[in-house]
Design a protein around this motif. Structure first.
Motif: not given
Length: 135
Positions: A62-82
């Motif tokens: 909730e406190g992360m920018s879209d850009e931070t989340q995008a970087l997380c996916f590029l770094a290897g995250a492959n899932s979110i809880f929504y």
């Protein structure tokens, strides 16, 4: 914690990683916010050390920018809880998450098969795939 999980005989299937949620009255409530780049590095370390695990962005999005989340996916995250809420904290609204994944060119995979006994949790996990995840 990542070292402990990565050195288990078998890596966990799921590794949810939270961004610090500062809550007044708790030991970390008054601390500085975690730097977004440090958080992205944490995601990268989890991906490198546990290549078969689902690295999931969890609380704190909730406190992360879209850009931070995008970087997380590029770094290897492959899932979110929504969904509207995690156990104790708010979560971005599902429509925003769907729009973010679309902007990133990612699609969702079914987190829980239809008809399973765990249907109530199906809307709380969205496994994202950019095509590079083998799905």
């Amino acid at each position: 914690m990542i070292h402990t999980l990565a050195t288990l005989p078998q890596h966990p299937e799921s590794v949810p990683i939270n961004m610090l949620m500062k809550v007044d009255g708790t030991p970390l409530g008054g601390k500085d916010a975690l730097d977004a780049i440090d958080f992205v590095r944490t995601i990268a370390v989890a991906r490198i050390t546990m290549p078969a695990s689902m690295v999931r962005l969890s609380a704190g999005r909730e406190g992360m920018s879209d850009e931070t989340q995008a970087l997380c996916f590029l770094a290897g995250a492959n899932s979110i809880f929504y969904g509207p809420k995690l156990l104790t904290t708010a979560n971005p609204v599902a429509d925003h998450d769907k729009q973010l994944l679309a902007r990133l060119g990612m699609t969702t995979m079914d987190a829980v098969e239809e008809g399973s006994a765990d249907e109530d949790h199906a809307h709380h996990a969205a496994d994202a795939c950019s095509g590079a995840c083998g799905h």
